[in-house]
Design an enzyme around this catalytic site. Structure first.
Site, PDB file in Angstrom:
ATOM      1  CE  LYS A  22      13.561   2.388  -2.551  1.00 52.44           C
ATOM      2  NZ  LYS A  22      12.674   1.441  -1.860  1.00 52.44           N
ATOM      3  CG  ASN A  23      12.617  -1.060  -4.707  1.00 51.86           C
ATOM      4  OD1 ASN A  23      13.030  -0.670  -3.609  1.00 51.86           O
ATOM      5  ND2 ASN A  23      11.534  -0.584  -5.274  1.00 51.86           N
ATOM      6  CB  CYS A 117       3.018   1.441   4.378  1.00 54.69           C
ATOM      7  SG  CYS A 117       3.918   2.071   3.002  1.00 54.69           S
ATOM      8  NE  ARG A 122       3.964  -1.797   0.828  1.00 48.76           N
ATOM      9  CZ  ARG A 122       5.145  -1.221   0.576  1.00 48.76           C
ATOM     10  NH1 ARG A 122       5.434  -0.070   1.150  1.00 48.76           N
ATOM     11  NH2 ARG A 122       6.020  -1.807  -0.211  1.00 48.76           N
ATOM     12  CG  LEU A 126       0.374 -13.080  -1.300  1.00 49.66           C
ATOM     13  CD1 LEU A 126       0.509 -12.200  -2.538  1.00 49.66           C
ATOM     14  CD2 LEU A 126      -0.572 -14.256  -1.582  1.00 49.66           C
ATOM     15  CG  ASP A 309       7.565   1.870  -6.875  1.00 51.14           C
ATOM     16  OD1 ASP A 309       8.494   1.053  -6.762  1.00 51.14           O
ATOM     17  OD2 ASP A 309       6.556   1.853  -6.158  1.00 51.14           O
ATOM     18  NE  ARG A 401      12.205   4.612   3.579  1.00 53.02           N
ATOM     19  CZ  ARG A 401      11.157   3.795   3.615  1.00 53.02           C
ATOM     20  NH1 ARG A 401       9.974   4.245   3.988  1.00 53.02           N
ATOM     21  NH2 ARG A 401      11.273   2.535   3.270  1.00 53.02           N
TER      22      ARG A 401
HETATM   23  C1  EPZ Z   1       7.940  -3.728  -3.709  1.00 55.23           C
HETATM   24  O1  EPZ Z   1       7.188  -3.662  -2.514  1.00 55.23           O
HETATM   25  C2  EPZ Z   1       8.728  -2.438  -3.792  1.00 55.23           C
HETATM   26  N1  EPZ Z   1       9.624  -2.334  -2.644  1.00 55.23           N
HETATM   27  C3  EPZ Z   1       7.769  -1.250  -3.816  1.00 55.23           C
HETATM   28  O2  EPZ Z   1       8.548  -0.071  -3.984  1.00 55.23           O
HETATM   29  C4  EPZ Z   1       6.840  -1.399  -5.016  1.00 55.23           C
HETATM   30  O3  EPZ Z   1       5.905  -0.359  -5.008  1.00 55.23           O
HETATM   31  C5  EPZ Z   1       6.113  -2.752  -4.940  1.00 55.23           C
HETATM   32  O4  EPZ Z   1       7.084  -3.819  -4.853  1.00 55.23           O
HETATM   33  C6  EPZ Z   1       5.249  -3.013  -6.167  1.00 55.23           C
HETATM   34  O5  EPZ Z   1       6.052  -3.018  -7.309  1.00 55.23           O
HETATM   35  C7  EPZ Z   1      10.769  -3.038  -2.660  1.00 55.23           C
HETATM   36  O6  EPZ Z   1      11.062  -3.765  -3.597  1.00 55.23           O
HETATM   37  C8  EPZ Z   1      11.677  -2.860  -1.479  1.00 55.23           C
HETATM   38  P1  EPZ Z   1       4.351  -6.282  -3.350  1.00 55.23           P
HETATM   39  P2  EPZ Z   1       6.424  -4.994  -1.976  1.00 55.23           P
HETATM   40  O7  EPZ Z   1       4.525  -7.353  -2.349  1.00 55.23           O
HETATM   41  O8  EPZ Z   1       7.211  -6.198  -2.321  1.00 55.23           O
HETATM   42  C9  EPZ Z   1      -0.137  -7.133  -2.125  1.00 55.23           C
HETATM   43  C10 EPZ Z   1       9.338   2.069  -3.463  1.00 55.23           C
HETATM   44  O9  EPZ Z   1       8.791   3.168  -3.570  1.00 55.23           O
HETATM   45  N2  EPZ Z   1       0.458  -8.154  -1.241  1.00 55.23           N
HETATM   46  O10 EPZ Z   1       4.810  -6.530  -4.750  1.00 55.23           O
HETATM   47  O11 EPZ Z   1       6.099  -4.766  -0.543  1.00 55.23           O
HETATM   48  C11 EPZ Z   1       0.245  -5.714  -1.713  1.00 55.23           C
HETATM   49  O12 EPZ Z   1      -0.653  -5.242  -0.725  1.00 55.23           O
HETATM   50  C12 EPZ Z   1       8.562   0.900  -2.920  1.00 55.23           C
HETATM   51  O13 EPZ Z   1      10.529   1.824  -3.798  1.00 55.23           O
HETATM   52  C13 EPZ Z   1      -0.394  -9.030  -0.558  1.00 55.23           C
HETATM   53  O14 EPZ Z   1      -1.615  -8.953  -0.661  1.00 55.23           O
HETATM   54  O15 EPZ Z   1       5.105  -4.967  -2.831  1.00 55.23           O
HETATM   55  C14 EPZ Z   1       0.127  -4.963  -3.018  1.00 55.23           C
HETATM   56  O16 EPZ Z   1      -1.210  -4.645  -3.255  1.00 55.23           O
HETATM   57  C15 EPZ Z   1       7.172   1.306  -2.454  1.00 55.23           C
HETATM   58  N3  EPZ Z   1       0.163  -9.975   0.245  1.00 55.23           N
HETATM   59  C16 EPZ Z   1       0.592  -5.977  -4.062  1.00 55.23           C
HETATM   60  O17 EPZ Z   1       0.435  -7.261  -3.440  1.00 55.23           O
HETATM   61  C17 EPZ Z   1       1.518 -10.104   0.374  1.00 55.23           C
HETATM   62  O18 EPZ Z   1       1.977 -11.016   1.106  1.00 55.23           O
HETATM   63  C18 EPZ Z   1       2.045  -5.816  -4.489  1.00 55.23           C
HETATM   64  O19 EPZ Z   1       2.833  -5.801  -3.330  1.00 55.23           O
HETATM   65  C19 EPZ Z   1       2.359  -9.216  -0.335  1.00 55.23           C
HETATM   66  C20 EPZ Z   1       1.806  -8.254  -1.146  1.00 55.23           C
END
Ligand code: EPZ
Length: 444
Positions: A22-23, A117, A122, A126, A309, A401
């Site tokens: 999915k991701n 969420c 989230r 960045l 995850d 989902r």
């Molecule tokens: C991706 O979400 C995945 N979703 C998530 O999977 C997964 O849990 C996550 O990566 C971590 O591996 C998809 O790929 C569609 P991040 P993402 O940006 O990109 C912080 C599932 O169940 N952060 O890597 O939104 C954030 O708060 C889903 O399939 C900032 O601070 O996650 C978190 O603590 C749930 N600022 C960490 O970084 C930002 O601009 C990682 O978030 C972005 C993120």
């Protein structure tokens, strides 16, 4: 609204194929916005999130058609639209993945800020910092990110945050940088296999990205991307979920279409717990949870560590091991809404800050529980499969989902699980405390 009725106690046996990731599919579908030509994607799972991304892309001028049962054909037919509406974005955070492709290819984008969420804070700061480093003019107005850029320019940028790298942030910035004038270096890029798969898709369309799978990406700007065909990598999170389903039910399952090299940390941790792995002659992976299981400590961190995850599913498994285990999530420190639901089934687990403390070994009993996010839902189903008696798992729209035909695939492995409409009549009598037979009422 649907719910699952689960009767626990059946060891899972048999063979099942893992779906496409999915991701990986979601950011790759979004990047098709930037192609001057048709894209055909193979192994795209039929999920609610894929349908949401399809609906969003159609509002952005992309024709999306499912061909056969596991492939999508995408082609830009109108490159003027640039607004990703709140109504669709609020359903799926991954909608933010259209920001980079829109900005890179069309020079402008208005993307609704993703909603709240259940797994914690989230932000997308960045993402925005990276796009601004490439020369985008970005402002937030009335709940939308408004981004514009006549021409992006290459930059050397750092994308790391307090909780490590950002997966979709790296997807956005990498895709936008493809269209920047000159070279771009992204440091602290996410190394997840799904990001690498997006990079391989972009390179297949003519992009020049190197360092994929490492924290440092180098992108040479180009003017256009052609169409291409691409096969989505297997879903390592679904594979981990099915491995843990075999282990928690003390069964033995063979998984096809698994990239074990994307799951080293998970497989090593499951081996430490006592799960046994072997390769079959046709390259599938045999997973046996029939031996003794030990407690273990797990820490969820960015790839290649144990994925956030998978932490809820590991927590479910560790409720079955005699002794104390600690599961910590350094990526989403608040991602523990499944803990109180597991406790309703008799698990001795409690949250302490960014960790779940598990005193495993207690036999679990079926209960009515409620899903809160995609992976917590799967973890609650796994817990119910291990519990004695009947359970009901509500709000499984979360699970739909990210898991394709989840109950059918578990049933094919011998699980006693069915999808029913969430009405009182469908709740098993055993779950009604006033009517359920209890030992003293039976004796009376
Ligand atoms: C991706 O979400 C995945 N979703 C998530 O999977 C997964 O849990 C996550 O990566 C971590 O591996 C998809 O790929 C569609 P991040 P993402 O940006 O990109 C912080 C599932 O169940 N952060 O890597 O939104 C954030 O708060 C889903 O399939 C900032 O601070 O996650 C978190 O603590 C749930 N600022 C960490 O970084 C930002 O601009 C990682 O978030 C972005 C993120």
């Amino acid at each position: 609204m649907d719910m699952f009725v689960v009767r626990g106690g059946q060891p899972l046996q048999g063979r099942v194929a893992v779906s496409g990731a999915k991701n990986a599919a979601l950011p790759i579908m979004a990047a098709a916005l930037a192609a001057d030509g048709p894209t055909t994607l193979y192994d795209v799972p039929d999920l609610v999130d894929v349908r949401t991304m399809t609906a969003l892309l159609r509002t952005l001028g992309v024709a999306v058609d499912r061909v056969d049962n596991d492939a999508l054909k995408l082609e830009v037919i109108d490159d003027r639209p640039a607004i990703a509406e709140y109504e669709l974005v609020r359903r799926m955070r991954a909608s933010v993945c259209v920001l980079g492709p829109l900005l890179g290819r069309r020079g402008r984008a208005a993307v609704s800020l993703p909603g709240g969420c259940n797994i914690g804070h989230r932000p997308i700061d960045l993402h925005l910092r990276g796009l601004e480093a490439l020369g985008a003019d970005i402002r937030i107005e009335r709940g939308y990110v408004i981004a514009q850029a006549r021409r992006l320019h290459g930059a050397n940028l750092y994308l790391g945050g307090a909780c490590g790298s950002t997966v979709t942030g790296t997807c956005n910035v990498m895709t936008a940088a493809v269209f920047a004038e000159g070279a771009t270096t992204i440091e602290a890029a996410a190394c997840e296999p799904e990001v690498e798969d997006l990079g391989r898709y972009l390179n297949g369309m003519g992009a020049q990205i190197s360092g994929l799978g490492t924290p440092t990406l180098k992108i040479e700007g180009i003017d256009r991307l052609s169409g291409t065909t691409h096969r989505i990598i297997p879903d390592r999170i679904e594979a981990a979920t099915l491995m843990i389903a075999a282990a928690i039910t003390r069964g033995a399952v063979t998984l096809e279409n698994v990239r074990a090299d994307h799951m080293t940390a998970v497989i090593r941790k499951l081996e430490e717990i006592g799960v046994r792995f072997s390769r079959t002659t046709d390259g599938a992976i045999h997973v046996a949870g029939t031996g003794p299981l030990q407690p273990a400590d797990c820490i969820a961190l960015p790839y290649p560590a144990i994925p956030t995850d998978v932490q809820a599913q590991l927590t479910a498994l560790l409720t079955q091991t005699e002794g104390i285990s600690v599961v910590t999530d350094k990526v989403f420190p608040d991602r523990f809404m499944h803990v109180s639901e597991m406790a309703r089934m008799g698990a001795r687990v409690r949250r302490e800050g960014q960790s779940a403390i598990i005193a495993g070994g207690e036999p679990l009993s079926g209960a009515s529980v409620m899903a809160s996010d995609l992976r917590a839902s799967a973890a609650l189903v796994l817990t119910a499969l291990a519990a004695q008696g009947e359970s009901v798992v509500r709000r499984i729209y979360h699970l739909d989902r990210g898991y394709e035909q989840f109950e059918e695939r578990l049933r094919a492995l011998g699980a006693d699980i069915e999808r029913v409409v969430d009405t009182p009549a469908n709740v098993p009598a055993s779950l009604n405390p006033l009517t359920a037979a209890t030992p003293d009422s039976e004796a009376a």
